[in-house]
Scaffold this motif. Structure first.
Motif, short mmCIF file in Angstrom:
data_model
loop_
_atom_site.label_atom_id
_atom_site.label_comp_id
_atom_site.label_asym_id
_atom_site.label_seq_id
_atom_site.Cartn_x
_atom_site.Cartn_y
_atom_site.Cartn_z
N ASN A 1 -2.34 -28.11 51.49
CA ASN A 1 -3.34 -28.46 50.71
C ASN A 1 -3.40 -27.51 49.24
O ASN A 1 -4.03 -27.37 48.32
CB ASN A 1 -4.65 -28.99 51.11
CG ASN A 1 -3.69 -30.74 52.02
OD1 ASN A 1 -3.22 -31.11 51.31
ND2 ASN A 1 -4.94 -30.94 52.92
N ALA A 2 -3.88 -26.16 50.73
CA ALA A 2 -3.76 -24.72 49.37
C ALA A 2 -3.39 -23.90 48.26
O ALA A 2 -3.62 -23.94 47.90
CB ALA A 2 -4.75 -24.07 50.10
N LEU A 3 -1.58 -24.17 48.78
CA LEU A 3 -0.55 -24.26 48.20
C LEU A 3 -0.73 -25.52 47.09
O LEU A 3 -0.27 -24.86 46.18
CB LEU A 3 0.54 -24.21 49.08
CG LEU A 3 0.77 -22.99 49.90
CD1 LEU A 3 2.07 -23.25 50.40
CD2 LEU A 3 0.34 -21.67 49.33
N ALA A 4 -0.51 -26.62 47.55
CA ALA A 4 -0.42 -27.30 46.30
C ALA A 4 -1.80 -27.36 45.33
O ALA A 4 -1.54 -27.52 43.65
CB ALA A 4 -0.35 -29.13 46.91
N LEU B 1 -3.09 -24.91 44.39
CA LEU B 1 -3.08 -23.67 43.96
C LEU B 1 -1.81 -23.50 43.01
O LEU B 1 -0.87 -22.53 42.45
CB LEU B 1 -2.87 -22.14 44.39
CG LEU B 1 -4.41 -22.22 45.06
CD1 LEU B 1 -3.59 -20.80 46.42
CD2 LEU B 1 -5.83 -21.40 43.64
N SER B 2 -1.37 -24.74 42.91
CA SER B 2 0.42 -25.40 41.67
C SER B 2 2.16 -24.11 42.45
O SER B 2 2.11 -23.87 41.56
CB SER B 2 0.00 -24.96 40.31
OG SER B 2 -1.00 -25.65 39.78
N VAL B 3 1.14 -23.84 43.40
CA VAL B 3 2.51 -22.83 44.52
C VAL B 3 3.37 -23.76 44.68
O VAL B 3 3.48 -24.57 45.22
CB VAL B 3 2.01 -22.26 45.72
CG1 VAL B 3 3.38 -21.16 46.07
CG2 VAL B 3 0.58 -21.28 45.08
N ASN C 1 7.85 -25.83 47.33
CA ASN C 1 6.49 -26.82 47.49
C ASN C 1 6.93 -27.98 47.21
O ASN C 1 6.02 -28.45 45.57
CB ASN C 1 5.66 -25.81 47.54
CG ASN C 1 4.27 -26.68 47.65
OD1 ASN C 1 4.46 -28.07 48.40
ND2 ASN C 1 3.09 -26.72 47.43
N PRO C 2 7.14 -29.31 47.32
CA PRO C 2 7.93 -30.34 46.32
C PRO C 2 6.27 -31.11 46.25
O PRO C 2 6.16 -32.03 45.41
CB PRO C 2 8.04 -31.56 47.42
CG PRO C 2 7.89 -30.84 48.78
CD PRO C 2 8.24 -29.70 48.74
N ASP C 3 5.17 -30.70 46.60
CA ASP C 3 3.80 -31.41 47.19
C ASP C 3 2.88 -30.82 46.02
O ASP C 3 1.95 -30.39 46.09
CB ASP C 3 3.09 -31.42 48.12
CG ASP C 3 3.29 -32.57 49.22
OD1 ASP C 3 4.55 -33.19 48.34
OD2 ASP C 3 3.99 -32.42 50.27
N ALA C 4 3.29 -29.32 45.16
CA ALA C 4 2.70 -28.50 44.85
C ALA C 4 2.51 -29.72 43.07
O ALA C 4 2.19 -30.44 42.62
CB ALA C 4 3.66 -27.49 43.57
N LEU C 5 0.51 -29.15 42.82
CA LEU C 5 0.01 -29.80 41.89
C LEU C 5 0.21 -29.53 40.38
O LEU C 5 0.71 -27.68 40.08
CB LEU C 5 -1.53 -30.12 42.22
CG LEU C 5 -1.81 -31.01 43.65
CD1 LEU C 5 -3.46 -30.57 43.66
CD2 LEU C 5 -1.71 -32.41 43.47
N PRO C 6 -0.02 -30.26 39.07
CA PRO C 6 -0.05 -29.77 38.07
C PRO C 6 -1.09 -28.52 37.87
O PRO C 6 -2.41 -28.35 38.55
CB PRO C 6 -0.42 -31.19 37.63
CG PRO C 6 -0.44 -32.16 37.97
CD PRO C 6 -0.81 -32.04 39.85
N LEU D 1 -11.81 -33.27 36.09
CA LEU D 1 -10.74 -32.91 36.04
C LEU D 1 -11.17 -31.59 36.55
O LEU D 1 -11.57 -30.85 36.32
CB LEU D 1 -10.49 -32.36 34.39
CG LEU D 1 -9.52 -31.60 33.95
CD1 LEU D 1 -7.93 -32.29 33.69
CD2 LEU D 1 -9.60 -31.32 32.15
N VAL D 2 -9.83 -31.51 37.37
CA VAL D 2 -9.69 -30.53 38.43
C VAL D 2 -8.67 -29.26 37.91
O VAL D 2 -7.35 -29.45 37.45
CB VAL D 2 -9.19 -30.52 39.43
CG1 VAL D 2 -9.11 -29.76 41.00
CG2 VAL D 2 -10.32 -31.76 40.45
N ALA D 3 -8.70 -27.97 37.84
CA ALA D 3 -7.93 -26.69 37.22
C ALA D 3 -7.60 -26.27 37.88
O ALA D 3 -8.50 -25.03 38.57
CB ALA D 3 -8.27 -26.34 36.51
N SER D 4 -6.09 -26.18 37.77
CA SER D 4 -5.68 -25.51 38.99
C SER D 4 -6.05 -23.95 38.55
O SER D 4 -4.75 -22.97 38.33
CB SER D 4 -4.31 -25.68 39.05
OG SER D 4 -4.31 -24.89 40.28
N GLU D 5 -7.55 -23.02 37.78
CA GLU D 5 -7.61 -21.91 37.75
C GLU D 5 -8.95 -20.96 39.26
O GLU D 5 -9.80 -22.35 38.80
CB GLU D 5 -8.16 -22.57 36.51
CG GLU D 5 -7.59 -22.26 35.06
CD GLU D 5 -5.91 -21.78 35.44
OE1 GLU D 5 -6.38 -20.26 35.58
OE2 GLU D 5 -5.10 -21.24 34.41
#
Length: 207
Positions: free
Chosen positions: A1-4, A6-8, A37-42, A123-127
């Motif tokens: 989940n952490a990798l997802a 962080l959009s890894v 990682n197919p579950d990486a989030l945008p 809105l969740v930003a991967s920052e």
């Protein structure tokens, strides 16, 4: 989940680093494997709901749980500011095409998205969450940036189409600019003064 979160998208490792990662390439010389990682989030997305947990330890434990879906739930590890109502930002998943997030500008000091949502959402930003200097606006209205999922930034967005902007401008920025201008001005004045003094001495020496 952490990798997802962080959009890894890719991980390089000597063996299987985590469940769910798919090997896509192995270097014949080193044996290192590239995993996808197919579950990486945008880089940014709308969550369906917002939940408040009791502190960062519970947030980390929840994120590490296999039952937690970061695509649908945004976790807050501390009580939100008055402008953020978790209940108002929680509801059912949208119909297809009801929400969209498009990154339109990305620089070290400014990030801009064009977004659309059918109801108020987070809105969740991967920052990485960094409160010292980052501000957010939805159109022309300043809104708070909240710590989401222990690591990231969240911005409440109302129904409709909006421009969401994050800017980095720490409190020390204006002071630093002022000091820089003063130092530059003093340098020029010093140079002019020194040139004038040398000219004056040369004129008196010749006389």
């Amino acid at each position: 989940n952490a990798l997802a979160l962080l959009s890894v998208r890719y991980v390089v490792a000597g063996g299987q680093p985590a469940p769910g990662l798919v090997p896509v390439y192995q270097d014949p010389g080193t044996g290192a494997v590239v995993f996808e990682n197919p579950d990486a989030l945008p880089r940014a997305f709308f969550a369906d709901s917002v939940a408040v947990v009791d502190g960062k330890d519970e947030a980390i434990e929840t994120i590490r749980s296999a039952d937690f879906d970061p695509r649908t739930t945004a976790l807050l590890s501390s009580p939100p500011p008055p402008e953020v109502d978790p209940a108002a930002l929680t509801g059912s998943a949208p119909d297809s095409g009801a929400v969209s997030v498009e990154l339109t500008r990305f620089t070290p000091e400014e990030i801009v998205w064009t977004v659309r949502t059918e109801r108020p959402r987070m809105l969740v930003a991967s920052e990485m969450y960094y409160p010292a200097g980052w501000t957010a606006r939805v159109d022309e209205t300043e809104v708070p940036i909240v710590q989401v999922d222990h690591l990231l930034r969240g911005v409440p967005v109302s129904e409709g189409e909006h421009i969401v902007t994050m800017r980095f401008r720490p409190e020390t920025h204006d002071t630093s600019v002022l000091i820089s201008w003063v130092a530059t001005l003093l340098s020029y004045l010093g140079a002019v003064g020194l040139a004038g003094l040398l000219w004056w001495r040369r004129g008196h020496a010749e006389g």
